[in-house]
Motif scaffolding. Sequence first.
Motif, mmCIF file in Angstrom:
data_model
loop_
_atom_site.group_PDB
_atom_site.id
_atom_site.type_symbol
_atom_site.label_atom_id
_atom_site.label_comp_id
_atom_site.label_asym_id
_atom_site.label_seq_id
_atom_site.Cartn_x
_atom_site.Cartn_y
_atom_site.Cartn_z
ATOM 1 N N THR A 162 -8.432 -63.370 -1.680
ATOM 2 C CA THR A 162 -9.656 -62.571 -1.560
ATOM 3 C C THR A 162 -9.842 -61.714 -2.804
ATOM 4 O OG1 THR A 162 -9.378 -62.449 0.833
ATOM 5 C CG2 THR A 162 -10.853 -60.831 -0.184
ATOM 6 N N ALA A 163 -11.007 -61.801 -3.425
ATOM 7 C CA ALA A 163 -11.327 -60.981 -4.595
ATOM 8 C C ALA A 163 -11.590 -59.547 -4.151
ATOM 9 C CB ALA A 163 -12.548 -61.544 -5.316
ATOM 10 N N THR A 164 -10.858 -58.586 -4.714
ATOM 11 C CA THR A 164 -11.027 -57.179 -4.351
ATOM 12 C C THR A 164 -11.471 -56.365 -5.570
ATOM 13 O OG1 THR A 164 -8.721 -56.601 -4.847
ATOM 14 C CG2 THR A 164 -9.191 -57.392 -2.629
ATOM 15 N N PRO A 165 -12.251 -55.323 -5.371
ATOM 16 C CA PRO A 165 -12.712 -54.483 -6.497
ATOM 17 C C PRO A 165 -11.674 -53.420 -6.839
ATOM 18 C CG PRO A 165 -13.750 -53.738 -4.483
ATOM 19 C CD PRO A 165 -12.888 -54.924 -4.098
ATOM 20 N N ALA A 166 -10.516 -53.855 -7.314
ATOM 21 C CA ALA A 166 -9.412 -52.920 -7.503
ATOM 22 C C ALA A 166 -8.498 -53.357 -8.638
ATOM 23 C CB ALA A 166 -8.610 -52.803 -6.206
ATOM 24 N N VAL A 167 -7.862 -52.348 -9.259
ATOM 25 C CA VAL A 167 -6.852 -52.549 -10.296
ATOM 26 C C VAL A 167 -5.588 -51.804 -9.879
ATOM 27 C CG1 VAL A 167 -6.226 -52.001 -12.691
ATOM 28 C CG2 VAL A 167 -8.508 -52.889 -12.165
ATOM 29 N N ASP A 168 -4.451 -52.457 -9.994
ATOM 30 C CA ASP A 168 -3.162 -51.860 -9.633
ATOM 31 C C ASP A 168 -2.874 -50.660 -10.537
ATOM 32 O OD1 ASP A 168 -0.427 -51.305 -9.172
ATOM 33 O OD2 ASP A 168 -0.009 -53.397 -8.714
ATOM 34 N N ASN A 169 -2.558 -49.503 -9.939
ATOM 35 C CA ASN A 169 -2.288 -48.307 -10.752
ATOM 36 C C ASN A 169 -0.818 -48.114 -11.071
ATOM 37 O OD1 ASN A 169 -1.137 -47.333 -8.400
ATOM 38 N ND2 ASN A 169 -2.593 -45.648 -8.121
ATOM 39 N N GLY A 170 0.032 -49.079 -10.697
ATOM 40 C CA GLY A 170 1.447 -49.006 -11.022
ATOM 41 C C GLY A 170 2.241 -48.018 -10.200
#
Length: 307
Positions: free
Chosen positions: A78-86
């Motif tokens: 699933t494509a999500t509008p998010a970036v991993d912040n570590g």
Amino acid sequence: MPLHDLVGGNAFYIGVTRRCSIAFPVLKGAQSGFVTAGHCGAKGMSTTGFNRVAQGVFQASDFPADDYAWVSVTPAWTATPAVDNGQGGTVPVAGAKPAIEGASVCRAGSTTDFHCGLIQQHDASIAYPQGTVFGLTRTTVCAEGGDSGGAFISADQAQGIASGGSGDCNLGGVTYFQPILEVLSAYGLELRTTAGNPPPPTTGTCTGYTSTYDGTLEAGKSAYQPQGLSYTTKITGLHAGCLDGPLGADLDLYLQKLIGATWQTVATADGPGPDEKIGYTGTAGRYRYKVGATAGSGAYTLGFSAP
């Protein structure tokens, strides 16, 4: 069937050992996928996810000259509008407004997680053994092997795809990214954002174009689209542009091509009203649109399609 999320900065694998990072989840119509660096894989190559679950296939890849690609994925992803912040969380992706030189920017990658720095220079180039990549943005953000293809984001605005650079995250370094708007335009993709997808349909006279951008101009001023950047086409074909301006204004539209080191106007639409259209058959290369306000001011919409 178990479902898995596509998140910017997460790892994916090409083959048994080769690893790159997701930049941003995207949509092409109803098809989900993600964009990444072109040097990560060639068209037709298969990918597995961070968990080694079968994931997708490279649908297109450009490298060198450009360094971007897009991968379509199976319904399990699933494509999500998010970036991993570590740090166990994510940064939301609300849009793709380009940041200016000197602005802060952060990179998410599967080797060194989340690191931040400053944008130093737009429209830079870097020479790789395979050839030179043009139209990159230079930053002070560090990166290491495996971070390639990862996400560059400024606040909640997607900026680009990690290409390469020098140094490491112990001593520091320089990393370049491929602007996100160029790859979206090149492949006809929609960025997955918190605003929801697909976006609301465009209204006005400039409908049915692959890319649409909005802006505001004052009399005597001009602006470049897409978003102050440019786009690249690999083949000869029709460049179709449509400008929809405010009633009572006089706006003009110019299509420019980078020839050598100089932008040259190759097509002009400069009638007396606010609405203009361009149709130009051009060879492969880098292009941009210039919108100028001869008289009047206000908001405009530019729609265009490229070969």
